[in-house]
Design an enzyme around this catalytic site. Sequence first.
Site, PDB file in Angstrom:
ATOM      1  N   LEU A 171     -32.735   4.563  13.172  1.00 24.52           N
ATOM      2  CA  LEU A 171     -32.725   5.988  12.845  1.00 24.52           C
ATOM      3  C   LEU A 171     -31.720   6.750  13.712  1.00 24.52           C
ATOM      4  CD1 LEU A 171     -34.358   7.932  11.030  1.00 24.52           C
ATOM      5  CD2 LEU A 171     -35.753   8.415  13.039  1.00 24.52           C
ATOM      6  N   ASP A 172     -30.897   7.556  13.090  1.00 24.20           N
ATOM      7  CA  ASP A 172     -29.940   8.421  13.787  1.00 24.20           C
ATOM      8  C   ASP A 172     -28.893   7.643  14.577  1.00 24.20           C
ATOM      9  OD1 ASP A 172     -31.476  10.458  12.784  1.00 24.20           O
ATOM     10  OD2 ASP A 172     -32.409  10.982  14.686  1.00 24.20           O
ATOM     11  N   GLU A 173     -28.777   6.324  14.302  1.00 25.25           N
ATOM     12  CA  GLU A 173     -27.813   5.522  15.055  1.00 25.25           C
ATOM     13  C   GLU A 173     -26.689   4.992  14.166  1.00 25.25           C
ATOM     14  OE1 GLU A 173     -27.698   5.090  18.234  1.00 25.25           O
ATOM     15  OE2 GLU A 173     -29.652   5.859  18.849  1.00 25.25           O
TER      16      GLU A 173
END
Lengths: 284, 284, 284, 284
Positions: free
Chosen positions: B227-229
């Site tokens: 997530l969000d990476e």
Amino acid sequence: RDHASLIVHGADRPGIVAAVTAVLSGHGANIVSLDQYSDNPEGGAFFQRTVFSVPDLTLRLPEIEESLSERVAGGFGLDFALRDLSVPKRVAIFASKSDHCLLDLLWRQKHGELAVTIPMVISNHPDVAEEVRSFGVPFFYVPSAGPDKSAAEAEHLRLLAGNVDFVVLARYMQILSAEFIERAGVPIINIHHSFLPAFIGAGPYAKAKERGVKLVGATAHYVTEDLDEGPIIEQDVVRVSHGDTAADLQRRGADVERAVLSRAVRWHSEDRVIRHGKHTIVFA
Amino acid sequence: RDHASLIVHGADRPGIVAAVTAVLSGHGANIVSLDQYSDNPEGGAFFQRTVFSVPDLTLRLPEIEESLSERVAGGFGLDFALRDLSVPKRVAIFASKSDHCLLDLLWRQKHGELAVTIPMVISNHPDVAEEVRSFGVPFFYVPSAGPDKSAAEAEHLRLLAGNVDFVVLARYMQILSAEFIERAGVPIINIHHSFLPAFIGAGPYAKAKERGVKLVGATAHYVTEDLDEGPIIEQDVVRVSHGDTAADLQRRGADVERAVLSRAVRWHSEDRVIRHGKHTIVFA
Amino acid sequence: RDHASLIVHGADRPGIVAAVTAVLSGHGANIVSLDQYSDNPEGGAFFQRTVFSVPDLTLRLPEIEESLSERVAGGFGLDFALRDLSVPKRVAIFASKSDHCLLDLLWRQKHGELAVTIPMVISNHPDVAEEVRSFGVPFFYVPSAGPDKSAAEAEHLRLLAGNVDFVVLARYMQILSAEFIERAGVPIINIHHSFLPAFIGAGPYAKAKERGVKLVGATAHYVTEDLDEGPIIEQDVVRVSHGDTAADLQRRGADVERAVLSRAVRWHSEDRVIRHGKHTIVFA
Amino acid sequence: RDHASLIVHGADRPGIVAAVTAVLSGHGANIVSLDQYSDNPEGGAFFQRTVFSVPDLTLRLPEIEESLSERVAGGFGLDFALRDLSVPKRVAIFASKSDHCLLDLLWRQKHGELAVTIPMVISNHPDVAEEVRSFGVPFFYVPSAGPDKSAAEAEHLRLLAGNVDFVVLARYMQILSAEFIERAGVPIINIHHSFLPAFIGAGPYAKAKERGVKLVGATAHYVTEDLDEGPIIEQDVVRVSHGDTAADLQRRGADVERAVLSRAVRWHSEDRVIRHGKHTIVFA
């Protein structure tokens, strides 16, 4: 000349602006500018920055201060700070090897863009000595190698004592101890070479390259015990691309660093920044 | 018409550009634009985007592809992707309740600013159905309450299967499972409402207010399991001040979100973005 | 080392990129970067900048040049320019009293951000002599008062002759004659302190204040006979407000001036700017 | 609710802020925000915007107005304007064929970002009728072909009379007569699709392409008799390159136009803009 700044800060209540301006008006002062902010009209905190002029300011300041003590501090329970703007703040600049932020501050001070005097530059490297002295500013070399910074910090404190109103870390590559911060007793402004809270800690440009961000930035903040966690004064960014190496990010970032730090120093020197917990109110 | 894009990607070696352009030239193609990048001329990765025109493109593409297979894939061991630019990519948009990103995409597609078709909008809320359909775009309501998303994701996969070339999460407030990402089998672009990697996770505007930052931003990135990476495609920021509430940050940030997402979608739809590990190469 | 830039410029025709890269490939060169642009694929102008590396560049350049003459100039009727990037361009800087642009160039050159040598700074005022010489750069004071500039310009031409590859006017407050521009025989870059074409001519900050604009800017452009009309290389702006005086605009604008000029000088020094009639192609 | 704005404007004299805030304080009002500016403390013009809250505002406004008339207008010879902020301003939007600015205003109004009501949209083309009405806003088609605009303008005046507090020209492609401007009797805000004063008049994007600028912009200004010369409220720019066609400039510029116009409308609707001769004071 004959201009003073007045910062008022505390719990919000109705009538503060009227009371403050009545005091000033009662002393024949003319308000040059007034900025006011409340973070919550219901029980929040109140912040006001007023610049006023009054003939024979130096003579009149004590009596104005007395009135404010009585009616603003006493009447409303507020803190206030009054300062003759014709007396520039004195700032010590700490630097290491890189000179982009340092030079920008020295140049702007020389050209009248920063209303400060610079009684000293302190560095843990001798590299920038000549450049600093060409501006007529004293340079002190205080080595700080090894884990024990206590001797260096003691020397810093001796140099600073009574001589400065605030300190600027212009890419000073040493961490200050909590004890030093407390004993220095003046505000300390740092420039961090990232858009905080992204890339906290060392090597932010390498981390930015690793993450593949499309902007890099810089953050000027007050130094507190918690590294990179102090109240933020100013930030800015610049666009980068996949084609920029970590060295390119550093070069582009350096332009942002010096711009951001110079703005923060200017605002601080003009009493435009009010610290409030982990935040700042900036009347720019 | 008669324009194609060619992406070439792989280990850098001397002679690639010459080989690629010789193939195109040999088929009578005219190069309209060429962007090239190598992350390290000594043993790094090579990236090239070429747009070319050739009469009777549709007829000629198979033979051009064959030549490229032989001389670029075979000869140099590179990956390549060839696409007729007159065939727009098909994108499914996922949305929830807020419509600022969604509407921006629909409006730009309608006005010819995005070379895509939008066969469907999928939402876990019915709120934006009417607005979507007023653009002539089918709307599918797929509720997704509760911790178990498997039924909703199964429905998503049925709707998407064979119908789309990529997916855009236009402030879709649900986390996609790793299984869904893999089974969808097409690139998924998300807009995160912060300047990543700052404020990862939920509630970035509240966190930004809490930290007292002076800029808020948005990040468009490819969705990966982490997530969000995922690889960042585009980012931007807007200046805020102490006077802005968390709601103000959200409002100002929304303008950045829609701008950033629309740019990312446009670049992806024109084959301007090449994924490479955790990074993107963007020939904007 | 062993890197060269190649600019190709002329009427667009199919096959140029393939021909150029085949020549380079045939000489064992490795393409490091390639930018290409055509202002109209049907009968327009073609522009290509290629950076390549080849072992023993100095020895090989003459034969590469010969091949290009034959196959690119001869075969396609194109102009080309080939340059060993390890040989920095030589730039003379003209300045007057203000030093912000001058200092920025000197500082960036010293820190390796500009791949140029600076054989001289020429000024019509002696004010900046010491500062210039502290960078190890020769300073020549050439007074230029009065309407007749011919003696000063003759002196300028004597100093420049054979010594420089281009000239930068870093807030040089004198107008150059058409004859000087022609006889200098090298590109001349000027920084104009407004966002051209707004506020052409003298006193742009006063005009900006008078008009009440909300942004002020700066423009770097090549100097032509027509004052303020030369091809624009780079521009930028900064936000101002009603509260800024004309002096504030000048101070804020100065930051933009130095940034814009430094970018223009960097791009020019790296052969990233191609002049084409009244325009520039900038492969930044 | 219970919030009012107070604008005070006139010749600067000592004691104004104190007098105004004393009046408000005397009525039990709490100051929520106060912005003040003087363009010259010695004999210049004074500007103050104050937002205050007071219980039962509607009931109290007449008596506050009476006190202000006496002590601020009478005592200091200043103009003032007092307004209940819970009563949104009414704005008529004029549009032609393009809908990007119009839609942005309608969308922001619907989402509560603009504190206005929109009683009507007027256009000289029927194209946007359906879109406008989908927002629940009345649409009036008033053709305006040919050189004689008097019939159209008479119809405009009939529609506007008594119904609106200001007018916004959202890319309305007709020039308003001086008579219309006077008879309308309300402020009129226009969006010009260039960074004024660059590219005054028609076709600014074509002119920008012709001149080869590196930024394009937009300007929101009050409409006066002198075309493109009215007081500027807000401006912004976006970066463009040699590769952008005139159509690309128009597309990129459109994003700036809508952003700039929406900010100007928001500020005007919140009484943040004070006109002063050819300038504006913007307390944003």
